[in-house]
Design a protein around this motif. Structure first.
Motif, short mmCIF file in Angstrom:
data_model
loop_
_atom_site.label_atom_id
_atom_site.label_comp_id
_atom_site.label_asym_id
_atom_site.label_seq_id
_atom_site.Cartn_x
_atom_site.Cartn_y
_atom_site.Cartn_z
N LYS A 119 -11.65 0.75 5.23
CA LYS A 119 -12.99 0.83 4.99
C LYS A 119 -13.45 -0.48 4.35
O LYS A 119 -14.55 -1.13 4.63
N ARG A 120 -12.71 -1.16 3.61
CA ARG A 120 -12.99 -2.26 2.79
C ARG A 120 -12.98 -3.52 3.95
O ARG A 120 -13.76 -4.52 3.91
N ILE A 121 -12.06 -3.53 5.13
CA ILE A 121 -12.00 -4.52 6.13
C ILE A 121 -13.44 -4.39 6.75
O ILE A 121 -13.98 -5.28 7.05
N LEU A 122 -13.62 -3.12 7.37
CA LEU A 122 -15.09 -2.86 7.90
C LEU A 122 -16.14 -3.52 6.91
O LEU A 122 -16.99 -3.87 7.76
N ASP A 123 -16.12 -3.14 5.70
CA ASP A 123 -17.60 -3.43 5.00
C ASP A 123 -17.59 -4.91 5.21
O ASP A 123 -18.78 -5.41 5.24
N ARG A 124 -16.58 -5.78 4.87
CA ARG A 124 -16.53 -7.02 4.84
C ARG A 124 -16.93 -7.60 5.99
O ARG A 124 -17.76 -8.53 6.47
N ILE A 125 -16.55 -7.04 7.13
CA ILE A 125 -16.96 -7.49 8.68
C ILE A 125 -18.47 -7.54 8.59
O ILE A 125 -19.15 -8.38 9.15
N PHE A 126 -18.90 -6.37 8.41
CA PHE A 126 -20.54 -6.09 8.65
C PHE A 126 -21.29 -7.10 7.46
O PHE A 126 -22.27 -7.42 7.82
N ARG A 127 -20.70 -7.31 6.29
CA ARG A 127 -21.32 -8.09 5.08
C ARG A 127 -21.49 -9.57 5.60
O ARG A 127 -22.30 -10.06 5.49
N GLU A 177 -7.10 -11.06 3.54
CA GLU A 177 -7.50 -11.12 2.20
C GLU A 177 -7.45 -9.67 1.56
O GLU A 177 -7.11 -9.16 0.47
N GLU A 178 -7.98 -8.71 2.71
CA GLU A 178 -8.20 -7.16 2.00
C GLU A 178 -6.87 -6.60 2.07
O GLU A 178 -6.58 -5.45 1.26
N MET A 179 -5.76 -6.83 3.05
CA MET A 179 -4.24 -6.43 3.04
C MET A 179 -3.64 -6.65 1.82
O MET A 179 -2.47 -6.12 1.37
N ALA A 180 -3.98 -7.76 1.24
CA ALA A 180 -3.43 -8.24 -0.03
C ALA A 180 -3.91 -7.42 -1.34
O ALA A 180 -3.17 -7.71 -2.45
N VAL A 181 -4.76 -6.72 -1.07
CA VAL A 181 -5.26 -5.83 -2.52
C VAL A 181 -4.47 -4.62 -2.15
O VAL A 181 -4.98 -3.70 -1.36
N PRO A 182 -3.64 -4.00 -2.97
CA PRO A 182 -3.01 -2.86 -2.92
C PRO A 182 -4.07 -1.49 -3.14
O PRO A 182 -5.01 -1.57 -3.78
N SER A 183 -3.66 -0.70 -2.08
CA SER A 183 -4.30 0.66 -2.11
C SER A 183 -3.44 1.77 -1.98
O SER A 183 -2.33 1.55 -1.23
N LYS A 184 -3.77 2.81 -2.25
CA LYS A 184 -3.13 3.86 -1.99
C LYS A 184 -3.01 4.55 -0.54
O LYS A 184 -2.09 4.70 0.01
N LEU A 185 -4.35 4.51 -0.12
CA LEU A 185 -4.48 4.87 1.43
C LEU A 185 -4.86 3.80 2.46
O LEU A 185 -5.61 2.94 1.90
N HIS A 225 1.06 -1.13 -0.11
CA HIS A 225 -0.02 0.08 -0.03
C HIS A 225 0.99 1.29 0.01
O HIS A 225 2.07 1.07 0.71
N GLY A 226 0.38 2.53 -0.63
CA GLY A 226 1.03 3.62 -0.55
C GLY A 226 0.83 4.44 -1.88
O GLY A 226 0.53 4.01 -2.96
N CYS A 227 1.16 5.64 -1.80
CA CYS A 227 1.05 6.65 -2.90
C CYS A 227 2.41 6.60 -3.61
O CYS A 227 2.19 7.01 -4.83
N LEU A 228 3.49 6.38 -2.93
CA LEU A 228 4.77 6.24 -3.91
C LEU A 228 4.70 5.10 -4.86
O LEU A 228 4.56 4.09 -4.21
N PRO A 229 5.14 5.09 -6.11
CA PRO A 229 5.35 3.88 -6.92
C PRO A 229 6.33 2.85 -6.13
O PRO A 229 5.76 1.63 -6.45
N GLU A 230 7.27 3.20 -5.49
CA GLU A 230 7.95 2.13 -4.80
C GLU A 230 7.50 1.27 -3.52
O GLU A 230 7.86 0.20 -3.28
N GLU A 231 6.58 2.06 -3.19
CA GLU A 231 5.70 1.39 -1.99
C GLU A 231 4.88 0.22 -2.39
O GLU A 231 4.71 -0.84 -1.80
N THR A 232 4.18 0.31 -3.75
CA THR A 232 3.58 -0.63 -4.19
C THR A 232 4.50 -1.72 -4.78
O THR A 232 3.85 -2.94 -4.99
N VAL A 233 5.59 -1.37 -5.12
CA VAL A 233 6.50 -2.57 -5.68
C VAL A 233 7.13 -3.33 -4.69
O VAL A 233 7.24 -4.62 -4.53
N ILE A 234 7.82 -2.68 -3.72
CA ILE A 234 8.66 -3.10 -2.59
C ILE A 234 7.69 -3.69 -1.47
O ILE A 234 7.96 -4.78 -0.87
N GLY A 235 6.73 -2.86 -1.08
CA GLY A 235 5.89 -3.51 0.01
C GLY A 235 6.56 -2.99 1.49
O GLY A 235 7.62 -2.52 1.53
#
Length: 120
Positions: free
Chosen positions: A76-84, A62-70, A15-25
């Motif tokens: 929010k995705r984690i919360l949404d799935r918990i309630f669903r 599972e949600e942490m495995a999906v890259p996000s900028k923020l 996750h991250g806004c910088l390109p290297e963050e999404t590559v390196i992790g």
């Protein structure tokens, strides 16, 4: 009412806004707290009467495995799935921490915390 609290779920994610963050992790830590009625489980001693923390851990991984900028977005995705997926949860809180963030300073972690409750 009671609380199931899963603390410090450690994951490596991209996750991250910088390109290297999404590559390196980097390393992340996630805390999840859910409010639910635990009175039946306290008497029955049966897993079906409580919130299974294995299920919470699965959602987080599972949600942490999906890259996000923020971090807010993945939280929010984690919360949404918990309630669903876990109908007995009334309220939930999720904290997502990025360890050693690239902010040009000596910072252990940055954390966002989101809270929500089930709409009636």
């Amino acid at each position: 009412m009671g609380k199931v609290w899963v603390k410090n779920i450690r994951v490596y994610a991209h996750h991250g806004c910088l390109p290297e963050e999404t590559v390196i992790g980097s390393q992340y830590s996630v805390d999840v707290s859910v409010r639910t009625d635990l009175s039946k489980a306290a008497i029955s001693d049966d897993l079906k009467d409580t919130v299974d923390y294995v299920h919470i851990n699965k959602i987080v991984k599972e949600e942490m495995a999906v890259p996000s900028k923020l971090l807010e977005h993945v939280g929010k995705r984690i919360l949404d799935r918990i309630f669903r997926e876990i109908q007995t949860v009334k309220k939930a809180e999720v904290g997502v921490s990025k360890m050693n963030p690239p902010i040009n300073g000596d910072v252990e972690k940055v954390t966002i915390v989101l809270k929500s409750k089930r709409n009636k």
